[in-house]
Motif scaffolding. Structure first.
Motif, mmCIF file in Angstrom:
data_model
loop_
_atom_site.group_PDB
_atom_site.id
_atom_site.type_symbol
_atom_site.label_atom_id
_atom_site.label_comp_id
_atom_site.label_asym_id
_atom_site.label_seq_id
_atom_site.Cartn_x
_atom_site.Cartn_y
_atom_site.Cartn_z
ATOM 1 N N ARG A 78 36.920 71.299 21.588
ATOM 2 C CA ARG A 78 36.404 72.623 21.981
ATOM 3 C C ARG A 78 35.599 72.570 23.275
ATOM 4 N N GLU A 79 34.758 71.532 23.443
ATOM 5 C CA GLU A 79 33.734 71.636 24.475
ATOM 6 C C GLU A 79 33.616 70.450 25.423
ATOM 7 N N LYS A 80 34.490 69.465 25.312
ATOM 8 C CA LYS A 80 34.416 68.364 26.272
ATOM 9 C C LYS A 80 34.676 68.887 27.677
ATOM 10 N N PRO A 81 33.730 68.672 28.617
ATOM 11 C CA PRO A 81 33.960 69.132 29.990
ATOM 12 C C PRO A 81 35.173 68.435 30.587
ATOM 13 N N PRO A 82 35.943 69.136 31.422
ATOM 14 C CA PRO A 82 37.129 68.518 32.012
ATOM 15 C C PRO A 82 36.770 67.552 33.123
ATOM 16 N N PHE A 83 37.693 66.654 33.396
ATOM 17 C CA PHE A 83 37.520 65.737 34.520
ATOM 18 C C PHE A 83 37.638 66.507 35.833
ATOM 19 N N GLU A 84 36.671 66.289 36.711
ATOM 20 C CA GLU A 84 36.717 66.809 38.074
ATOM 21 C C GLU A 84 36.372 65.659 39.011
ATOM 22 N N ALA A 85 37.275 65.336 39.900
ATOM 23 C CA ALA A 85 37.090 64.162 40.747
ATOM 24 C C ALA A 85 35.776 64.190 41.512
ATOM 25 N N GLY A 86 35.348 65.366 41.946
ATOM 26 C CA GLY A 86 34.141 65.468 42.749
ATOM 27 C C GLY A 86 32.849 65.501 41.957
ATOM 28 N N ARG A 87 32.941 65.592 40.614
ATOM 29 C CA ARG A 87 31.735 65.752 39.810
ATOM 30 C C ARG A 87 31.606 64.768 38.661
ATOM 31 N N SER A 88 32.692 64.412 38.031
ATOM 32 C CA SER A 88 32.625 63.575 36.827
ATOM 33 C C SER A 88 32.096 62.181 37.163
ATOM 34 N N ARG A 89 31.209 61.690 36.328
ATOM 35 C CA ARG A 89 30.544 60.420 36.589
ATOM 36 C C ARG A 89 31.497 59.233 36.455
ATOM 37 N N ALA A 90 31.254 58.217 37.281
ATOM 38 C CA ALA A 90 31.993 56.963 37.156
ATOM 39 C C ALA A 90 31.566 56.239 35.886
ATOM 40 N N ASP A 91 32.470 55.470 35.330
ATOM 41 C CA ASP A 91 32.184 54.668 34.141
ATOM 42 C C ASP A 91 31.156 53.599 34.496
ATOM 43 N N ARG A 92 30.021 53.624 33.829
ATOM 44 C CA ARG A 92 28.936 52.681 34.154
ATOM 45 C C ARG A 92 29.329 51.236 33.872
ATOM 46 N N HIS A 93 30.333 51.027 33.008
ATOM 47 C CA HIS A 93 30.771 49.661 32.720
ATOM 48 C C HIS A 93 31.470 49.033 33.924
ATOM 49 N N ASN A 94 31.823 49.837 34.911
ATOM 50 C CA ASN A 94 32.462 49.320 36.121
ATOM 51 C C ASN A 94 31.443 48.947 37.185
#
Length: 285
Positions: A93-109
């Motif tokens: 229902r509510e997971k925000p979509p991926f947006e290349a300019g906004r979505s955070r990078a995976d901290r494990h990387n």
């Protein structure tokens, strides 16, 4: 005084100019495209923190060079279908979509991935799981039109890095984290490659849409029975074969590996040492 209470020896002081000098000593040339894998903590006490690490690499590359990092996405949904119903429905229902300019990078990387993603002028490829960020002359070309499926194979930013004559630069990070070897997985001629399908929400024409993606299994093992750290084994064998350059960056081991040579070496290694079911190939030299 108890050994356990003795203060730890101070970390070496690492400066922008000193780190740039270490990277030049590895053989990185101005104008090259390079994918960075680094551990800030392993380098020592870095004056200026993560920003200094990125700036030191950019200093060496100069305005004609390009710096890339694997970013992925901070909040993945790979195991969505195994979650309990309440959690799964909340995400649907509510997971925000991926947006290349906004979505955070995976901290494990590495924390550096988010720093590079938000660097002035950075570009990021439009794939929720396999995205990369890039800064520099080839940033747009390397990140555009990221394939929807099999996102580490032909046509991917990794393949374009190879085509651009790029390299992998490792500063204190494990050799097992060298992302370009996923291209070797995609191109190696092996039977029984694991294929995974997963769903993620993306933004299409301003509308959140759940899409299904297909790829080889890059999170576990490509084939059954494969060693858990075969990327590390491949990279170490590559260096021991006299390919690549090794040295130090601050307090950490460092190396520079040509991407095209490493991918070819990695694919050949997989074909020699893994049978179709992942067992060591008895015919391997």
């Amino acid at each position: 005084m108890s050994e356990s209470l003795r203060p730890a020896p101070p970390s070496p002081c690492v400066t922008r100019s000193g780190l740039a000098g270490d990277i030049r000593a590895l053989g990185l040339q101005p104008g090259r495209a390079v994918m960075l894998h680094a551990s800030v903590g392993a380098l020592g006490w870095v004056v200026g923190g993560p920003d200094t690490v990125i700036q030191a690499v950019l200093d060496v590359l100069g305005p004609a060079g390009t710096l890339l990092m694997f970013t992925g996405w901070e909040d993945d949904t790979f195991a969505l279908d195994t979650w309990d119903e309440a959690r799964r429905q909340a995400y649907l229902r509510e997971k925000p979509p991926f947006e290349a300019g906004r979505s955070r990078a995976d901290r494990h990387n590495s924390i550096l991935a988010e720093y590079l993603r938000t660097w002035p002028g950075a570009c990021r490829s439009d794939h929720p799981e396999a995205s990369v960020a890039a800064v520099g002359r080839l940033a747009v070309d390397l990140t555009r039109d990221h394939p929807h499926d099999y996102a580490y194979g032909p046509g991917s930013p990794l393949a374009r890095l190879v085509d651009a004559g790029g390299a992998s630069l490792v500063l204190g990070a494990p050799l097992s984290r060298i992302t370009v070897l996923h291209l070797a997985e995609a191109t190696a001629r092996l039977e029984g490659k694991r294929v995974v399908r997963y769903r993620m929400p993306v933004l299409r024409a301003g509308v959140r849409t759940w899409e299904t993606f297909e790829d080889y299994d890059t999170t576990q093992r490509l084939v059954a029975g494969a060693p858990p750290d075969y990327f590390g084994l491949i990279a170490r064998a590559f260096l021991e074969a006299g390919q690549g350059r090794e040295g130090r960056a601050g307090a950490a081991p460092a190396c520079l590996l040509d991407a095209r040579d490493l991918v070819a070496f990695g694919a050949a290694w997989m074909e020699r040492h893994l049978a179709g079911d992942g067992r060591p190939n008895p015919q391997a030299p």
